[in-house]
Design a protein around this motif. Structure first.
Motif, PDB file in Angstrom:
ATOM      1  N   GLY A 175      22.487  17.765   9.596  1.00  8.92           N
ATOM      2  CA  GLY A 175      22.253  17.533   8.173  1.00  8.92           C
ATOM      3  C   GLY A 175      20.930  16.843   7.911  1.00  8.92           C
ATOM      4  N   LEU A 176      20.569  15.872   8.757  1.00  4.33           N
ATOM      5  CA  LEU A 176      19.278  15.202   8.603  1.00  4.33           C
ATOM      6  C   LEU A 176      18.129  16.189   8.809  1.00  4.33           C
ATOM      7  N   LEU A 177      18.265  17.062   9.801  1.00  2.00           N
ATOM      8  CA  LEU A 177      17.219  18.062  10.027  1.00  2.00           C
ATOM      9  C   LEU A 177      17.117  19.031   8.853  1.00  2.00           C
ATOM     10  N   ALA A 178      18.276  19.409   8.302  1.00  2.00           N
ATOM     11  CA  ALA A 178      18.268  20.345   7.174  1.00  2.00           C
ATOM     12  C   ALA A 178      17.692  19.703   5.913  1.00  2.00           C
ATOM     13  N   LEU A 179      18.078  18.470   5.636  1.00  2.00           N
ATOM     14  CA  LEU A 179      17.581  17.788   4.435  1.00  2.00           C
ATOM     15  C   LEU A 179      16.086  17.512   4.513  1.00  2.00           C
ATOM     16  N   SER A 180      15.590  17.279   5.718  1.00  2.00           N
ATOM     17  CA  SER A 180      14.156  17.037   5.887  1.00  2.00           C
ATOM     18  C   SER A 180      13.365  18.335   6.066  1.00  2.00           C
ATOM     19  N   ARG A 181      14.062  19.468   5.938  1.00  2.00           N
ATOM     20  CA  ARG A 181      13.447  20.793   6.042  1.00  2.00           C
ATOM     21  C   ARG A 181      12.824  21.046   7.417  1.00  2.00           C
ATOM     22  N   ASP A 182      13.428  20.473   8.442  1.00  2.00           N
ATOM     23  CA  ASP A 182      12.981  20.677   9.817  1.00  2.00           C
ATOM     24  C   ASP A 182      13.978  21.507  10.615  1.00  2.00           C
ATOM     25  N   PHE A 183      14.979  22.051   9.937  1.00  2.00           N
ATOM     26  CA  PHE A 183      15.979  22.882  10.603  1.00  2.00           C
ATOM     27  C   PHE A 183      15.458  24.318  10.627  1.00  2.00           C
ATOM     28  N   ASP A 184      14.658  24.637  11.649  1.00  2.00           N
ATOM     29  CA  ASP A 184      14.030  25.945  11.736  1.00  2.00           C
ATOM     30  C   ASP A 184      14.589  26.722  12.924  1.00  2.00           C
ATOM     31  N   ARG A 185      13.879  27.789  13.299  1.00  2.00           N
ATOM     32  CA  ARG A 185      14.351  28.632  14.392  1.00  2.00           C
ATOM     33  C   ARG A 185      14.310  27.926  15.736  1.00  2.00           C
ATOM     34  N   LEU A 199      17.721  26.573  16.044  1.00  2.00           N
ATOM     35  CA  LEU A 199      18.689  27.646  16.236  1.00  2.00           C
ATOM     36  C   LEU A 199      18.634  28.231  17.637  1.00  2.00           C
ATOM     37  N   LEU A 200      17.522  28.016  18.339  1.00  2.00           N
ATOM     38  CA  LEU A 200      17.409  28.538  19.697  1.00  2.00           C
ATOM     39  C   LEU A 200      18.266  27.749  20.685  1.00  2.00           C
ATOM     40  N   VAL A 201      18.632  26.515  20.326  1.00  2.00           N
ATOM     41  CA  VAL A 201      19.424  25.678  21.232  1.00  2.00           C
ATOM     42  C   VAL A 201      20.770  26.324  21.562  1.00  2.00           C
ATOM     43  N   PRO A 202      21.573  26.757  20.558  1.00  2.00           N
ATOM     44  CA  PRO A 202      22.841  27.415  20.919  1.00  2.00           C
ATOM     45  C   PRO A 202      22.634  28.739  21.654  1.00  2.00           C
ATOM     46  N   VAL A 203      21.510  29.415  21.414  1.00  2.00           N
ATOM     47  CA  VAL A 203      21.240  30.660  22.133  1.00  2.00           C
ATOM     48  C   VAL A 203      21.033  30.386  23.626  1.00  2.00           C
ATOM     49  N   VAL A 204      20.250  29.353  23.922  1.00  2.00           N
ATOM     50  CA  VAL A 204      20.024  28.978  25.324  1.00  2.00           C
ATOM     51  C   VAL A 204      21.323  28.520  25.968  1.00  2.00           C
ATOM     52  N   PHE A 205      22.122  27.769  25.211  1.00  2.00           N
ATOM     53  CA  PHE A 205      23.400  27.313  25.750  1.00  2.00           C
ATOM     54  C   PHE A 205      24.329  28.493  26.030  1.00  2.00           C
ATOM     55  N   ASP A 225      17.001  14.391  20.229  1.00  2.00           N
ATOM     56  CA  ASP A 225      15.637  14.512  20.741  1.00  2.00           C
ATOM     57  C   ASP A 225      14.774  15.365  19.814  1.00  2.00           C
ATOM     58  N   ILE A 226      15.336  16.457  19.299  1.00  2.00           N
ATOM     59  CA  ILE A 226      14.582  17.308  18.376  1.00  2.00           C
ATOM     60  C   ILE A 226      14.243  16.541  17.100  1.00  2.00           C
ATOM     61  N   LEU A 227      15.182  15.715  16.644  1.00  2.00           N
ATOM     62  CA  LEU A 227      14.936  14.920  15.438  1.00  2.00           C
ATOM     63  C   LEU A 227      13.749  13.988  15.638  1.00  2.00           C
ATOM     64  N   VAL A 228      13.680  13.347  16.793  1.00  2.00           N
ATOM     65  CA  VAL A 228      12.564  12.442  17.074  1.00  2.00           C
ATOM     66  C   VAL A 228      11.252  13.216  17.136  1.00  2.00           C
ATOM     67  N   VAL A 229      11.264  14.365  17.817  1.00  2.00           N
ATOM     68  CA  VAL A 229      10.036  15.159  17.956  1.00  2.00           C
ATOM     69  C   VAL A 229       9.574  15.707  16.615  1.00  2.00           C
ATOM     70  N   LYS A 230      10.516  16.169  15.798  1.00  2.00           N
ATOM     71  CA  LYS A 230      10.154  16.743  14.497  1.00  2.00           C
ATOM     72  C   LYS A 230       9.623  15.682  13.537  1.00  2.00           C
ATOM     73  N   TRP A 231      10.122  14.460  13.661  1.00  2.00           N
ATOM     74  CA  TRP A 231       9.741  13.397  12.737  1.00  2.00           C
ATOM     75  C   TRP A 231       8.572  12.563  13.232  1.00  2.00           C
ATOM     76  N   THR A 232       8.041  12.884  14.414  1.00  2.00           N
ATOM     77  CA  THR A 232       6.972  12.064  14.994  1.00  2.00           C
ATOM     78  C   THR A 232       5.770  12.942  15.309  1.00  2.00           C
ATOM     79  N   THR A 233       4.628  12.573  14.802  1.00  2.00           N
ATOM     80  CA  THR A 233       3.410  13.313  15.126  1.00  2.00           C
ATOM     81  C   THR A 233       2.895  12.902  16.503  1.00  2.00           C
ATOM     82  N   PHE A 234       2.027  13.726  17.038  1.00  2.00           N
ATOM     83  CA  PHE A 234       1.477  13.459  18.368  1.00  2.00           C
ATOM     84  C   PHE A 234       0.689  12.145  18.373  1.00  2.00           C
ATOM     85  N   SER A 235      -0.082  11.898  17.323  1.00  2.00           N
ATOM     86  CA  SER A 235      -0.892  10.671  17.275  1.00  2.00           C
ATOM     87  C   SER A 235      -0.022   9.434  17.174  1.00  2.00           C
TER      88      SER A 235
END
Length: 240
Positions: free
Chosen positions: A42-52, A55-61, A108-118
């Protein structure tokens, strides 16, 4: 509120993800694990970071499910007095393990999506880590979403050439997907090394000399990281 959380200190985000990842292997209640998955998604969806990439995570699993299924069923049959009970026991273990894995990956994806490289680089410098370790860790942390996005792109290209995604159930069919991803990441690593060399960035230049300010979002994430452990003590069935 979401904007405040996204702008929070990368160290607070990492502490939240690490605490949540440790807690899920302590929690035995599948309902709590499902609630955590729904909350993170839900946090990923509300922040508009729920992308493909997500969705690849369940595919790999799903691609690794046959192997996991075999391992857990064999483990359950070894512990149970008869094979029927062993199969049910193995399936229950696999279900809990799968829920735990999804929580860890989504955190982990939430942290990566919400954190820039810098920002991530700055946070690692605050810890006074060696410069080369800072560069290695920050590059590794940003590699995962890039690999997922590239894999999705290559999968679409291969589908246009007649490749059927359902063939990924067989591990030997990973080659049309693995080889392009591997070669692309090798080229990316070479380009990154050349770019850093041309800019004169050395390991020593990345050590120390940085400061981070703490905001309201940091307090929320730290409180959430501690709250999951406190809540687990107050409800039966959440502890091992």
């Amino acid at each position: 509120m979401l904007l405040t959380l996204k702008r929070s200190n990368p160290l607070a985000k990492c502490f939240f993800a690490a605490s949540l990842s440790a807690y899920v292997f302590y929690c035995q209640d599948w309902r709590v694990l499902v609630a955590l998955i729904v909350a993170l998604a839900g946090l990923l969806a509300l922040s508009r970071d729920f992308d493909r990439t997500v969705l690849l995570v369940p595919v790999v699993f799903a691609a690794t499910l046959p192997t996991l299924l075999l391992l857990f069923i064999l483990g359950g049959m070894e512990k149970a007095p008869d094979w029927q009970t062993g199969v049910l026991l193995g399936l229950s273990w696999l279900a809990v393990f799968s829920l735990r894995l999804f929580v860890v990956v989504l955190a982990d994806i939430l942290v990566v999506k919400w954190t820039t490289f810098s920002d991530l680089l700055l946070a690692l410098r605050v810890l006074r880590l060696p410069g080369k370790l800072v560069l290695f860790a920050s590059t590794l942390a940003t590699m995962l979403p890039n690999v997922f996005a590239l894999a999705m792109h290559i999968l679409e290209v291969q589908r246009c050439r007649g490749f059927e995604p359902k063939r990924l159930w067989n591990p030997k069919n990973f080659l049309p997907l693995f080889v392009p991803v591997f070669l692309a990441q090798m080229r990316r690593a070479t380009d990154l090394a050349l770019s850093l060399e041309l800019r004169g960035i050395s390991g020593r230049a990345l050590s120390g000399g940085a400061r981070l300010s703490f905001r309201a979002g940091d307090a929320v994430l730290v409180a959430a990281a501690v709250a999951v452990w406190c809540a687990g003590r107050g409800f039966p069935g959440l502890t091992g």
